[in-house]
Each structure stands twice: as C-alpha cells, then as structure tokens.
Design an enzyme around this catalytic site. Structure first.
Site, PDB file in Angstrom:
ATOM      1  N   LYS A  88       8.451  10.039  -1.448  1.00  0.00           N
ATOM      2  CA  LYS A  88       8.875   8.682  -1.132  1.00  0.00           C
ATOM      3  C   LYS A  88      10.080   8.364  -2.019  1.00  0.00           C
ATOM      4  O   LYS A  88       9.960   8.287  -3.245  1.00  0.00           O
ATOM      5  CB  LYS A  88       7.739   7.684  -1.391  1.00  0.00           C
ATOM      6  N   HIS A  94       0.341   0.792 -12.939  1.00  0.00           N
ATOM      7  CA  HIS A  94       1.784   0.708 -13.207  1.00  0.00           C
ATOM      8  C   HIS A  94       2.481  -0.103 -12.120  1.00  0.00           C
ATOM      9  O   HIS A  94       1.904  -0.382 -11.066  1.00  0.00           O
ATOM     10  CB  HIS A  94       2.404   2.102 -13.328  1.00  0.00           C
ATOM     11  N   HIS A 121      -0.324  -1.081  -9.331  1.00  0.00           N
ATOM     12  CA  HIS A 121      -1.244  -0.227  -8.579  1.00  0.00           C
ATOM     13  C   HIS A 121      -1.516   1.044  -9.383  1.00  0.00           C
ATOM     14  O   HIS A 121      -0.805   1.344 -10.343  1.00  0.00           O
ATOM     15  CB  HIS A 121      -0.610   0.179  -7.231  1.00  0.00           C
ATOM     16  N   ASP A 160      -1.958   5.273  -8.574  1.00  0.00           N
ATOM     17  CA  ASP A 160      -1.664   6.224  -7.493  1.00  0.00           C
ATOM     18  C   ASP A 160      -2.968   6.840  -6.976  1.00  0.00           C
ATOM     19  O   ASP A 160      -3.845   7.191  -7.763  1.00  0.00           O
ATOM     20  CB  ASP A 160      -0.736   7.335  -7.993  1.00  0.00           C
TER      21      ASP A 160
END
Length: 360
Positions: A218, A293, A237, A239
C-alpha cells in the site's frame, strides 16, 4: 471501475491542491484526539523520552556465534518491548530502495485523470488499485490520504493488469523489492521463532509458508494539509499482518503509542521500519507486541510511505496462541479465529466503540 468525476471528488489530493484553507468536517478528528496532535516536525526533533529502537542486521548471520546471538537478541527484545523498529543493514540495496520510491512517487505525480484509470471499486469488494478511504465506521470519519494498493507476492497471484504502466520500470523494481522483502521476512520470522523457543521455521509455517503468505503493498500518499492539527493521515490502529515493512520519503509522520504516550519515529536514512502485526502477537500469545500507531500530516511537505503487509491466507489457517506459548500461569489471551474472522472482529469492535462514544 469508478468514473473519474465521482472518484475525483473523493481524492484528498484534489482537495489539497484546490487551495482550501479549512478542511471538511469529515476529516476533523474527535475532540479527545485533537489534544494529542502536535507539529510533526517539532515532535521529531525531541531527544528526550523513549525512541523507536534501531536494529543493525549486519551481524545477523555472522559466523561468530556470540556476535550473531547478540544481534538476534536485540531484534527479539525490540519485538517484545516495542513491536516496531528501524532495520538498517537489512541486505536490500540503497539503489533498489531509491528506485522503488522513485517509481511510486512518479505514479502519484501523474495527473489525477491518469491515476483514475487505476481506480479501485471498494463498494464491490475490489480493493486493489488507486483509492481513498471510504468511511467504514459509524463516525463517517476520513483520513487525509490517497493510496495505491496491490498484491505483490507470490508472483503467480498478482494481477499485473492493474499495476501502473507509468513509470515504465514500476513493475520491475516493485517485483524485485517484493522478492527481496520476502527473503527478509523469512529471516525475521526464523529469529522470532527461536526467540519463543520454537524451531526456526515454525512461525513461517504457521503464517502460510512460501506458497500462502501474501505480500500486499500500500503506497500511502499524504498531501499537504492546511489544518494538520485537526486531521490524521492514518488513524490509530494496529496492523493485522504478521509483519509490516515500511519505506518512506524521509518526511516524518509515524507515531507509536508507547507507555501511554505518542512517540514520533525519527527518519533513519536507508532504513526499513518493521512492525510486528496482530498475527504474530496472537501466535506468540502476546509475547511480541503489535503496537498502536498512527500517521500525522503537515502543511509543508507531501509524505509518501510504502507499506508491505505480510498476511496469512484468509481462511486456511486458524490463528491462536501456539501451545508452546501457553501455560497455567500464561493462559491464552486470544480466541481461535481465521485471519478473515480477526479482520471482521476488529471492524465490528471499532464500529461498536464509535457508536458507544456517540451515546455517551
């Protein structure tokens, strides 16, 4: 395929270049978040307080056992304490890293109409391609970023028809980077395995092995923001991946929530930032951390980052703490779920949290 007139209205780049002085309300973060959003350039200069560890991998395969073990122990400790680190001397050449960054930057420098030819269609579940975040939670909040998302490894699972044809070397350099990252992932997973007292290949096998572990890239494009103190490039969020590897264009923005405070990561030349994702946190029964993060934006410089998420297959594997990580004093912290179920659980919980906060 989204038509360009519809999609362009959603592009943050269009909004940024239109000269707006104030950002639309759907990009403004909730009041409780705003108190913690500062000037990212000032934040990066801070020398006091905790700093994201830098792990030098130069001795990772040293023939000297003591030297090798010292290096591996540092990596394991960073995974336990932080769950994120800057990797240097990782074995991927500076030239290749620069070429990957040049190719991605060149794509985002194309006119928006050109980029729209690669637009994804999230509504129909087609997430690969050029896009911007659609509101996927009850708050309807948006992030200050556009992106290009595509699967880059294994090679036989790629859809090259959606990869950018401009610049001409995009496919070549991105493919080579994915191949080399895949080898690096094997090395990291073997060290983390041994760190848990397991045989070297165990974690890699548990996340799908060479055939099934997916590498999804991404490219995040964060345009200049007229009110960076009100917005986020990416909201807080963890990962979902096993591991995430990140390159960036040396503009600060990554923040980690460590010991109750937001810590801004320094920009370390020629490094790759690596996150431990939820998948490894679950398999290790919480011994390795998947750290919360987020990404800040600014009004002076465009920030671009290249995140590669190493993800297990969605349905084939049940993710749960490995038996060797569980004991009477350390019961399992996570229920068994497929990777797909874990994603759905996180989305559902986020939506519920948002609804509850609106009722309070």
């Amino acid at each position: 395929m989204v038509t360009s007139s519809v999609a362009a209205a959603q592009r943050v780049e269009s909004l940024s270049s239109s000269g707006v002085q104030s950002i639309p309300k759907e990009y403004v973060r909730p009041q409780e978040e705003l108190t913690s959003i500062g000037d990212v350039f000032e934040e990066e200069k801070k020398k006091d307080g905790p700093q994201v560890p830098t792990i030098d991998l130069k001795e990772i395969d040293s023939e000297d056992e003591v030297v090798r073990e010292k290096c591996r122990q540092k990596l394991k400790q960073a995974a336990v304490d932080w769950g994120v680190m800057h990797l240097v001397n990782h074995g991927i050449s500076d030239d290749l890293l620069e070429n990957v960054k040049k190719a991605g930057k060149a794509f985002f420098e194309l006119p928006i109409e050109e980029k729209e030819r690669h637009a994804n269609d999230q509504a129909s579940g087609n997430v690969q391609g050029y896009g911007s975040k659609l509101a996927n939670n009850a708050s309807g909040q948006l992030e200050w970023e556009d992106y290009f998302f595509h699967l880059v490894y294994p090679e036989d699972k790629r859809d090259l028809s959606i990869w950018p044809k401009t610049p001409a070397d995009y496919t070549e350099v991105t493919s080579e980077y994915a191949r080399q990252l895949r080898s690096l992932a094997t090395k990291i997973l073997s060290i983390l395995s041994v760190g848990l007292g397991l045989e070297e290949g165990r974690l890699e096998k548990e996340v799908g092995g060479l055939e099934e572990l997916m590498l999804q890239m991404k490219i995040n494009y964060y345009p200049k923001c007229p009110q960076p103190e009100l917005a986020l490039g990416v909201e807080a969020h963890t990962d979902i991946s096993a591991l995430t590897f990140i390159l960036h264009n040396m503009v600060p923005g990554l923040q980690l929530f460590y010991e109750g405070k937001w810590v801004t990561a320094k920009c370390v030349p020629n490094s790759i930032v690596m996150h431990i994702g939820d998948t490894i946190e679950i398999l290790s029964n919480g011994k390795y951390k998947s750290i919360l993060h987020r990404g800040l934006v600014n009004k002076e410089k465009v920030r671009i980052s290249w995140a590669v998420f190493c993800e297990p297959p969605k349905e084939k594997i049940i993710l749960k703490p490995l038996p060797e990580t569980v004991s009477e004093t350390e019961p399992p912290l996570f229920p068994p779920r497929t990777f797909h179920q874990h994603i759905q659980h996180k989305l559902f919980r986020k939506t519920q949290d948002t609804l509850l906060s609106k009722k309070v």
